[in-house]
Design an enzyme around this catalytic site. Structure first.
Site, PDB file in Angstrom:
ATOM      1  N   PHE A  86      48.088  40.149  46.504  1.00 37.40           N
ATOM      2  CA  PHE A  86      46.498  40.012  46.085  1.00 37.40           C
ATOM      3  C   PHE A  86      45.507  40.339  47.248  1.00 37.40           C
ATOM      4  O   PHE A  86      45.964  40.183  48.281  1.00 37.40           O
ATOM      5  CB  PHE A  86      46.370  38.395  45.712  1.00 37.40           C
ATOM      6  CG  PHE A  86      47.029  37.696  44.641  1.00 37.40           C
ATOM      7  CD1 PHE A  86      46.498  37.788  43.354  1.00 37.40           C
ATOM      8  CD2 PHE A  86      48.712  37.676  44.823  1.00 37.40           C
ATOM      9  CE1 PHE A  86      47.144  37.457  42.279  1.00 37.40           C
ATOM     10  CE2 PHE A  86      49.389  37.200  43.635  1.00 37.40           C
ATOM     11  CZ  PHE A  86      48.780  37.273  42.326  1.00 37.40           C
ATOM     12  N   CYS A  87      44.381  40.543  46.759  1.00 36.35           N
ATOM     13  CA  CYS A  87      43.348  40.994  47.835  1.00 36.35           C
ATOM     14  C   CYS A  87      41.987  40.680  47.419  1.00 36.35           C
ATOM     15  O   CYS A  87      41.614  40.493  46.167  1.00 36.35           O
ATOM     16  CB  CYS A  87      43.700  42.321  47.938  1.00 36.35           C
ATOM     17  SG  CYS A  87      45.188  42.919  48.369  1.00 36.35           S
ATOM     18  N   THR A  88      41.070  40.762  48.505  1.00 38.46           N
ATOM     19  CA  THR A  88      39.521  40.783  48.229  1.00 38.46           C
ATOM     20  C   THR A  88      38.960  42.105  48.983  1.00 38.46           C
ATOM     21  O   THR A  88      39.271  42.116  50.165  1.00 38.46           O
ATOM     22  CB  THR A  88      38.805  39.796  48.593  1.00 38.46           C
ATOM     23  OG1 THR A  88      39.480  38.494  47.827  1.00 38.46           O
ATOM     24  CG2 THR A  88      37.451  39.722  48.030  1.00 38.46           C
ATOM     25  N   ASN A 117      41.674  40.960  41.977  1.00 38.90           N
ATOM     26  CA  ASN A 117      42.822  41.438  41.154  1.00 38.90           C
ATOM     27  C   ASN A 117      42.667  41.165  39.862  1.00 38.90           C
ATOM     28  O   ASN A 117      43.659  41.558  38.937  1.00 38.90           O
ATOM     29  CB  ASN A 117      43.908  40.719  41.712  1.00 38.90           C
ATOM     30  CG  ASN A 117      44.244  40.772  43.430  1.00 38.90           C
ATOM     31  OD1 ASN A 117      43.780  39.734  44.003  1.00 38.90           O
ATOM     32  ND2 ASN A 117      44.580  41.811  44.043  1.00 38.90           N
ATOM     33  N   ARG A 173      37.882  34.432  42.635  1.00 33.05           N
ATOM     34  CA  ARG A 173      37.324  34.609  43.977  1.00 33.05           C
ATOM     35  C   ARG A 173      36.047  35.728  43.891  1.00 33.05           C
ATOM     36  O   ARG A 173      35.307  36.050  44.604  1.00 33.05           O
ATOM     37  CB  ARG A 173      38.509  35.503  44.989  1.00 33.05           C
ATOM     38  CG  ARG A 173      39.573  34.489  45.255  1.00 33.05           C
ATOM     39  CD  ARG A 173      40.680  35.326  45.885  1.00 33.05           C
ATOM     40  NE  ARG A 173      41.575  35.808  45.005  1.00 33.05           N
ATOM     41  CZ  ARG A 173      41.946  37.038  44.838  1.00 33.05           C
ATOM     42  NH1 ARG A 173      41.744  37.895  45.603  1.00 33.05           N
ATOM     43  NH2 ARG A 173      42.831  37.371  43.872  1.00 33.05           N
TER      44      ARG A 173
END
Length: 379
Positions: free
Chosen positions: A123-125, A301, A314
């Protein structure tokens, strides 16, 4: 500020006091010489991390099926199919994995498992912003290890904590010069976050989709379809070979992939920024910087044109925080503050990278979300 959504307590922040991070939060830097034989490039570096790598791989093999029962096939193949898989990979990746195996003492099958794991879980931003003078900045949080062994006492994800000691910056050199830089986990040879000075910067986010990367892995392992690229090898290929932002965008938008993902790319010139929403066989959406008159792009995501899931939104807080900062505050400082704000910062966040493609400026810092400072979500 707290909002209650169907009994889910989510802390939203837009901080302004997290910069600069303490110097001891900067990740250690190592050099990989691309002029050296691939099997020799990593040996000396990984030799210093034998215990950490062995600890991580032992844990992964035990708990990987907690992510998804479909992944059990990888564990079953560690001693049979995966070692031979190294010889099927495009150069130089198979030989580099063999060198990591030799330097660390890990079985080759476990090294291959480690290097294909991102195809199925992360998962990431990521954020790309352009300031009022046309300067492009690129920031990203890497979130990894969730859903694998929640520690009820320390309120942490066990895999996430085992990854922390392996976080490094790698400077890849060629002919005595730095060709590109990445932030990665030691022993992992694909590129999750990287910059080629004066050319482009890139980050990759997992795309939550049915029939994700494990289908592509099955096809590769059993030689059903090898006319596709591993999603992080595609980035490293571009970091190595690309001569322009446009070339990088075109390749990453079109190359067949083992797994769906999001590529977030920034260039050195005004207006050069894009989110590429990838399926395995092509692009489902390409969102350029400046669309809808926005001076920034943000991606987590989930498809950015759809309503975000209530349990893991997010994107909306990130957009709000970027808008609050404003176009006159697009800097390493502002991006780090945004990415250090909840819920962009969460229990899975391990590092923040900051990049400026035009100058090649690249900084990476470890991150740790602590509940005593504010409510910190487990995912």
């Amino acid at each position: 500020m707290y909002k209650n959504y169907q009994s889910i307590k989510i802390s939203e922040q837009c901080l302004s006091d997290q910069w600069p991070p303490k110097p001891d939060r900067a990740l250690p830097t190592y050099v990989v010489n691309l002029d050296a034989p691939p099997v020799e490039r990593w040996k000396d570096i990984v030799a210093n991390y034998k215990d950490e790598l062995n600890d991580l791989l032992a844990y992964m093999k035990t708990f990987i099926v907690e992510i998804s029962p479909e992944l059990k096939f990888l564990i079953d193949l560690v001693d049979t199919k995966l070692p031979a898989m190294a010889d099927t990979l495009p150069a130089p990746y198979g030989d580099e994995m063999k060198g990591i195996s030799q330097g660390s003492g890990l079985p080759l099958g476990e090294v291959v498992l480690y290097n294909v794991f991102y195809e199925v879980s992360s998962f990431c931003t990521s954020v790309v912003g352009q300031d009022q003078d046309g300067n492009i900045f690129h920031g990203r949080n890497l979130d990894f290890g969730g859903m694998m062994g929640w520690d009820k006492i320390n309120h942490t994800w066990a895999l996430t904590e085992k990854l922390r000691p392996l976080m490094v910056q790698i400077n890849y050199t060629q002919n005595g010069q730095v060709l590109f830089k990445t932030t990665t986990f030691l022993g992992y040879i694909g590129s999750l976050t990287g910059i080629k000075p004066g050319v482009f910067s890139v980050s990759i986010n997992e795309r939550n989709a049915l029939r994700g990367g494990y289908i592509g892995l099955i096809e590769w392992i059993y030689n059903i379809n090898r006319n596709q690229s591993f999603i992080t090898f595609a980035i490293r290929d571009m970091l190595t070979k690309s001569e322009s932002y446009d070339q990088s965008v075109k390749y990453l938008a079109e190359v067949p992939l083992l797994a769906p993902c999001y590529y977030i790319i920034a260039g050195p010139k005004p207006g050069e920024g894009v989110i590429i929403t990838r399926s395995r066989n092509g692009s489902d959406d390409i969102k350029p910087l400046g669309k809808d008159n926005l001076w920034f792009l943000a991606q987590t995501n989930y498809d950015n044109w759809k309503k975000q899931p209530i349990y893991d939104d997010r994107l909306t807080p990130c957009i709000k925080c970027m808008q609050a900062k404003g176009k006159n505050q697009v800097t390493f400082e502002s991006l780090f503050n945004v990415l250090s704000s909840r819920p962009m910062l969460n229990k899975m966040t391990v590092y923040t990278s900051l990049m400026k493609p035009a100058t090649g400026q690249f900084e990476a810092y470890w991150q740790l979300c602590l509940d005593e400072e504010a409510s910190c979500r487990p995912w």
